[in-house]
Design an enzyme around this catalytic site. Structure first.
Site, mmCIF file in Angstrom:
data_model
loop_
_atom_site.group_PDB
_atom_site.id
_atom_site.type_symbol
_atom_site.label_atom_id
_atom_site.label_comp_id
_atom_site.label_asym_id
_atom_site.label_seq_id
_atom_site.Cartn_x
_atom_site.Cartn_y
_atom_site.Cartn_z
ATOM 1 N N GLN A 1 -4.977 -1.394 9.590
ATOM 2 C CA GLN A 1 -4.918 -2.730 8.991
ATOM 3 C C GLN A 1 -5.584 -3.757 9.909
ATOM 4 O OE1 GLN A 1 -3.605 -3.427 5.871
ATOM 5 N NE2 GLN A 1 -4.421 -5.490 6.185
ATOM 6 N N LYS B 1 0.851 -1.208 0.000
ATOM 7 C CA LYS B 1 0.000 0.000 0.000
ATOM 8 C C LYS B 1 0.880 1.249 0.000
ATOM 9 C CE LYS B 1 -4.008 -1.902 2.356
ATOM 10 N NZ LYS B 1 -4.593 -2.291 3.653
ATOM 11 N N ASP C 1 -11.325 3.164 4.182
ATOM 12 C CA ASP C 1 -11.757 1.761 4.101
ATOM 13 C C ASP C 1 -13.285 1.668 4.055
ATOM 14 O OD1 ASP C 1 -10.138 -0.412 3.724
ATOM 15 O OD2 ASP C 1 -9.505 -0.577 5.822
#
Ligand code: NDP
Length: 307
Positions: free
Chosen positions: A98, A54, A121
């Protein structure tokens, strides 16, 4: 009939290019660089690899990447403090924690602490609620990337029967909402669904988001259907040598491609779209937060780049 293989890898490259050129245009016009902060707790090898890629792709798209790593035994309060700082940091447009988090940390509390405007997200209840009520929201990356693949494959989805197998908050439910918003007739199936095979056979669009290797068989698929396989399962591959493994989806690909009209492979289908979608979300968050016009329509931009 052999299905058209939907090349998610090529599509993700096109999407990343569209994001990079949009980022460059925004930098030129408004003089700021969008920034994405990723927070990793612990040293899970798969998560560490994912976080590193990422960061690499964020920089490649012309954005700033900020990484925060905490040890696996870090207290929840330390993670919440970092999120509070990132919420207040003007240089940060997107925040991603994460998952999965260690067991002593309350995932819902952490996701709820992220500012909804920086929630790239799309897991905050505010964004889930906005999506469900048809309001502008940040949409979870894998579902959003899956929709780009579907729209590029089918054009209009209006009136089509869609079956989503899986009802998780991060994949199944948001994909179902997006399909509904695209005027599909949507069925959500799960572990208690009766006669799942028969339900799947109704689908013009079949989404598999289960996490069970090759569970969906070829004879569950309607002739000509479009199949999006979100599943990523690591299974033994003795044919490659002792102790070797390989990735397979939730759909029995070899059988399904003989029946479907189009299908995503695993690997190389939905998976590569996730990071590219995250970057698109970061850019969207950056422009919305500053009251600027939304970046390019990425679905159109990708379709043009793929043509
Ligand atoms: P979850 O485990 O959270 O959800 C799985 C869903 O599948 C549940 O709703 C469950 O039903 C349903 N299910 C389980 N067994 C069956 C069964 N036998 N029949 C019907 N339904 C069943 O998984 P996620 O949604 O997080 O992920 C799904 C898959 O997608 C995984 O393989 C994951 O690795 C992959 N994934 C891929 C991503 C990517 O491509 N980047 C990103 C995220 C996920 P119930 O609710 O009743 O228990």
């Amino acid at each position: 009939m052999t299905a058209r293989i939907i090349d998610g890898k090529a599509f993700a490259v096109a999407l990343s290019k569209a994001v990079a050129s949009s980022t460059a245009a925004i930098k030129g016009a408004h003089g700021f660089t969008p920034g994405l902060a990723v927070v990793l707790v612990g040293e899970d090898p798969a998560s560490s690899v994912y976080v590193a890629s990422k960061a690499r792709e964020t920089v490649a798209a012309g954005m700033n990447s900020f990484e925060h790593k905490l040890p696996a035994d870090a207290p929840e309060s330390e993670l919440l403090d970092i999120i509070a700082r990132l919420n207040a940091d003007e240089a940060v447009d997107g925040i991603l924690v994460q998952l999965p988090l260690p067991k002593h940390i309350d995932t819902n509390k952490v996701l709820g602490a992220i500012s909804p405007d920086k929630d790239v997200d799309g897991f905050h209840v505010i964004n889930a609620g906005r999506l469900a009520t048809g309001q502008s929201s940040l949409v979870p990356c894998t579902p959003w990337g899956s929709m780009l693949l579907l729209k590029a494959t089918l054009g209009s989805l209006s009136g089509l029967e869609a079956v989503v197998v899986g009802r998780s908050n991060i994949v199944g439910k948001p994909i179902a909402q997006l399909l509904l918003a695209a005027d599909c007739t949507v069925t959500i199936a799960h572990s208690r669904t009766r006669d799942l095979a028969e339900v799947c056979r109704r689908a013009d669009i079949l989404i598999a988001a289960v996490g069970r290797p090759e569970m969906i068989r070829g004879d569950w698929i309607k002739q000509g259907a479009t199949v999006i396989d979100v599943g990523i399962n690591r299974v033994p591959a003795p044919e490659k040598g002792e102790g070797k493994t390989k990735l397979v989806g939730d759909v029995a690909f070899a059988e399904a491609k003989e029946v479907a009209g189009a299908i995503t492979p695993v690997p190389g289908g939905v998976g590569p779209m996730t990071i590219a979608s995250l970057l698109a979300n970061t850019l969207t968050a950056a422009t919305r937060r500053r009251g600027l016009p939304e970046p390019t329509d990425f679905a159109d931009a990708c379709a043009r780049l793929m043509a």
